[in-house]
Design a protein around this motif. Structure first.
Motif, PDB file in Angstrom:
ATOM      1  N   THR A  63     -54.633  11.173 -10.183  1.00 23.90           N
ATOM      2  CA  THR A  63     -53.370  10.765  -9.300  1.00 23.90           C
ATOM      3  C   THR A  63     -53.620   9.288  -9.229  1.00 23.90           C
ATOM      4  N   ILE A  64     -54.805   8.760  -9.527  1.00 22.41           N
ATOM      5  CA  ILE A  64     -54.802   7.307  -9.344  1.00 22.41           C
ATOM      6  C   ILE A  64     -55.224   6.596 -10.728  1.00 22.41           C
ATOM      7  N   LYS A  65     -54.761   5.413 -10.763  1.00 22.83           N
ATOM      8  CA  LYS A  65     -54.968   4.992 -12.098  1.00 22.83           C
ATOM      9  C   LYS A  65     -54.863   3.319 -11.968  1.00 22.83           C
ATOM     10  N   ASP A  66     -55.603   2.646 -12.364  1.00 28.61           N
ATOM     11  CA  ASP A  66     -55.743   1.156 -11.991  1.00 28.61           C
ATOM     12  C   ASP A  66     -55.373   0.670 -10.906  1.00 28.61           C
ATOM     13  N   GLY A  67     -56.089   1.414  -9.760  1.00 33.18           N
ATOM     14  CA  GLY A  67     -55.872   1.203  -8.405  1.00 33.18           C
ATOM     15  C   GLY A  67     -54.284   1.412  -7.802  1.00 33.18           C
ATOM     16  N   MET A  68     -53.417   2.125  -8.622  1.00 30.07           N
ATOM     17  CA  MET A  68     -52.073   2.576  -8.318  1.00 30.07           C
ATOM     18  C   MET A  68     -52.148   4.113  -8.240  1.00 30.07           C
ATOM     19  N   MET A  69     -51.472   4.554  -7.018  1.00 30.00           N
ATOM     20  CA  MET A  69     -51.426   5.840  -6.826  1.00 30.00           C
ATOM     21  C   MET A  69     -50.213   6.491  -7.443  1.00 30.00           C
ATOM     22  N   LEU A  70     -50.308   7.634  -8.183  1.00 26.87           N
ATOM     23  CA  LEU A  70     -49.289   8.290  -9.043  1.00 26.87           C
ATOM     24  C   LEU A  70     -48.930   9.691  -7.795  1.00 26.87           C
ATOM     25  N   VAL A  71     -47.846   9.877  -7.753  1.00 24.27           N
ATOM     26  CA  VAL A  71     -47.112  10.969  -6.838  1.00 24.27           C
ATOM     27  C   VAL A  71     -46.151  11.682  -7.817  1.00 24.27           C
ATOM     28  N   GLY A  72     -45.922  13.098  -7.257  1.00 22.25           N
ATOM     29  CA  GLY A  72     -44.910  13.783  -7.839  1.00 22.25           C
ATOM     30  C   GLY A  72     -45.059  14.142  -9.210  1.00 22.25           C
TER      31      GLY A  72
END
Ligand code: FAD
Length: 392
Positions: free
Chosen positions: A256-265
């Motif tokens: 759920t986290i890639k390159d400091g970005m959070m992925l949701v849904g």
């Protein structure tokens, strides 16, 4: 939070550049609830949505009654109240499970209007909504996402949430089910029930009431209009098709986290592999990501270590169970023949749909016992009834 100059809404001018505390890309259920959570805690939150208006369209969405934990549903949005489910095997053995009269299990709503209500929650908490704007690129510095570019602007922020759904280029899921959905009328089915029909190759047909119509959705790895047309011809010959859509739903999260970005849904594959009820999972993941961002600002720590709290919380709430579901589903698809599915239904029907000791004994004692034993082990680990599989 310490900006040079307030430009408009939640967007500031810092060192000659537009900035805010958190940018959320996509105002679906996950993005809207992440935005609401961040804004409610005083963060300068910008929610960017490509569409101008969600209210158009006739697509339905089926929501578990747990939705009331998050939002009050106005009766105007309700297309149907669902009390039970009927699950039908390839040989048409039917298992029916239901709540007592007047106890609803699911609600069928207009998807556009429901989504619009979620966006309103985010906006009334203080989110700056930029609708009709598309994020075309991410700003990356030192391997970390530090903001976004739209066609018009560049907005920087310490933290970005990717809530773009299935379309996200950063998406992180194991698999995707394709689906074809028809809106039909002139169908004589009980409007208090959802009907799930399982096909020969583990394709699923879901029939959901929508006002005076029904939505039929076919989910599989490769659904075709021919399969759908045949299903309708054989099961609902009187049905009149009004609208057709095709779409996809991902499942099985790959992080759920890639390159400091959070992925949701959906962009993080947060939906349940069995029920595919993605909206509640999307809402929960958005809230958890938002809460973690609030902590990051409180502790002034934007490290991967801190962000990984989101991953852990997601895993505890739904992720672990979704992973087991994924495993069980893969096992069933690979090992169960049409006959196996039918005999599983015959055994379960005797126990009113529950995996009881008696049903397991029959399961393990019947033919192909090695397969049954493995199935038994998997379901024991999963600890659920067929009701849980479809209604959780
Ligand atoms: C046919 C079908 C039926 C379904 N039925 C149900 C159901 O009955 N119940 C249920 O719980 N779930 C259902 N689901 C699953 C559910 O729709 C999803 O799991 C849920 O919508 C995921 O929410 P999300 O916020 O992650 O993504 P989405 O709802 O997909 O939202 C993503 C948003 O991001 C926006 N966006 C995308 N790219 C950009 C960009 N570059 N810039 C700005 N904005 C962008 C999009 O316009 C969109 O508004 C169904 C799915 C399908 C395909």
């Amino acid at each position: 939070m310490g900006h040079d100059q307030r430009l408009y809404g939640c967007i500031n001018m810092t060192d000659g550049k537009l900035s805010c505390d958190v940018v959320i890309i996509g105002a679906g259920p996950s993005g809207s609830m992440a935005a609401k959570t961040c804004a409610k805690h005083g963060l300068d939150t910008v929610l960017i949505e490509r569409e101008k208006d969600f209210r158009e369209g006739t697509k339905p969405v089926l929501l578990h009654r747990r939705i009331f934990d998050y939002i009050k549903i106005d009766d105007r949005f309700l297309d149907a109240k669902i009390r039970g489910i009927r699950i039908i095997s390839p040989d048409r053995t039917e298992i029916e499970m239901h709540e007592p009269k007047n106890f609803e299990l699911f609600f069928s709503l207009n998807r556009g209007r429901f989504n619009d209500e979620l966006v309103k929650l985010a906006v009334s908490a203080g989110t700056q909504l930029m609708s009709g704007e598309e994020v075309v690129e991410l700003i990356k510095e030192d391997g970390r996402v530090r903001g976004v570019k739209t066609k018009k602007d560049e907005i920087r922020s310490n933290l970005v949430i990717d809530a773009r759904g299935i379309e996200s280029k950063y998406r992180s899921f194991k698999e995707v089910d394709s689906c074809i959905e028809y809106l039909v009328e002139d169908v004589d089915l009980d409007r208090e029930y959802i009907h799930y029909s399982i096909g020969d190759k583990f394709e699923f047909f879901y029939i959901v009431p929508k006002g005076d119509k029904f939505a039929i959705t076919l989910f599989s790895s490769n659904p075709t209009e021919e399969q759908m047309n045949l299903f309708i011809k054989e099961n609902l010959p009187e049905a009149e098709v009004i609208e057709k859509y095709s779409s996809q739903i991902p499942f099985g999260s790959n992080g759920t986290i890639k390159d400091g970005m959070m992925l949701v849904g959906d962009s993080a594959g947060c939906a349940s592999p069995f029920s595919r009820f993605g909206v509640l999972c999307a809402i929960d993941s958005g809230i958890l990501a938002g809460e973690t961002i609030v902590e990051a600002y409180e502790e002034n720590d934007f490290s991967s270590d801190l962000l990984s709290r989101y991953e852990k919380r997601w895993y505890k709430l739904h992720g672990a169970r979704n992973d087991i579901e994924y495993d069980v589903r893969k096992f069933l698809e690979k090992n169960l023949s049409r006959e196996d599915v039918n005999s599983l239904f015959h055994i379960l029907k005797d126990e009113d749909g529950f995996f009881t000791d008696a049903s397991f004994k029959k399961l393990v004692g019947s033919r192909r016992s090695k397969l049954r034993r493995t199935l038994f082990e998997k379901f024991k680990r999963y600890d659920c009834s067929i009701w849980d599989l479809f209604v959780r």
